[in-house]
Design an enzyme around this catalytic site. Sequence first.
Site, short mmCIF file in Angstrom:
data_model
loop_
_atom_site.label_atom_id
_atom_site.label_comp_id
_atom_site.label_asym_id
_atom_site.label_seq_id
_atom_site.Cartn_x
_atom_site.Cartn_y
_atom_site.Cartn_z
CE LYS A 156 -4.15 -2.03 2.02
NZ LYS A 156 -5.16 -1.98 3.08
CE LYS A 236 -7.55 -8.41 -2.31
NZ LYS A 236 -7.33 -8.67 -0.87
CE LYS A 239 -18.59 -0.70 -2.79
NZ LYS A 239 -19.47 -0.68 -1.62
#
Length: 370
Positions: A156, A236, A239
């Site tokens: 991240k 994967k 959203k």
Amino acid sequence: MSQSKMAPPVWTSAKHLHRFTRSFCPPKRPLSLGTGSTNKEPPGGGRVFSGIQPTGVPHLGNYLGALENWVGLQDRYPSVLYSIVDLHSITQPQDPAQLKSNVLDMAASLLACGIDPERAILFQQSQVSEHAELSWILSCLTSMPRLRHLPQWKMKSQLKNEGSVGLYTYPVLQAADILLYRSTHVPVGEDQVQHLELAQDLARIFNNRYGDLFPEPAALLSSTRKVKSLRDPAAKMSKSDPQTMATISLTDSPDDIALKLRRAVTDFTSEVSFDPQARPGVSNLVTIHAAVAAISPQEAVSRARGMDTGAYKSLVAEAVVLRLAPIREEIWRLRGDRAHLEAVLARGARRARELAAPVLREVRQRVGFC
């Protein structure tokens, strides 16, 4: 918060100072070891804790990879806590109004999926302040190199070029979430196993320094294969994927579900088979079909015998629509009853605090605050 609550001035009398100290450190009481009605200790069968960020309505991958398992755990363990972890969510910028709405949408979705507030404690993390305080205490037992080696920080922070302190330390908050309830089992995905190992390490460190208090929580890994993006089967389902056709939301209409599956990336071989390495796109469809129909991937392939991938996509769409229809309808019903959702979360927070408060009181006393 006012100065009188947080930092008494130097001229405060000893009597007032004693009263101030006692407000934060109540008289010493041993951590309950009994089986009374408050159930402060993990029952004989253990205690499960897990959390999910308030990203609004979950997607199909969330449901099959985690939430379906959460529902089943309610029948297997006597004490289960599920938290909507909004403290974790603010490691990324959030619109306040949208965050509040997302918390309620997630609550509605969890209830619609089968989380029962009578069998599980469902609550909003930020409403139980003990999470943040225990996180600070545990962060003082955690080395910086230990956090730097966690894969989520590496991934991240690279995506953002640099990350916030909150992003860096959120695995410690995750550990606090778990240990605060003296949880014995934690359902996690494979990408979260290292964070659970941090919780186990911190339980050992605390116990070695201050005496046994926290059990070392064990991982409960889901048997369901990870659902991949419909547009990029190497990633994967997410959203946050910028491609709208990549992700199936639990509130998608039957037509939207059919369209997204019809456009799912496969390959140039028409026959349906299950080979995640060689044929990831088709294998992702088989994984979805098997999961929503509660069959094995081999049985799903058997049912596709004689079909090309185009026809099989229609079969998968029918199975997904059938599985999600009652969930979608219940989410829409619950979203229309905001007061009910708020009441469920408020009750859950009260029950969570009943478990958390005596544990944090014991931590405070052992550390030397009281």
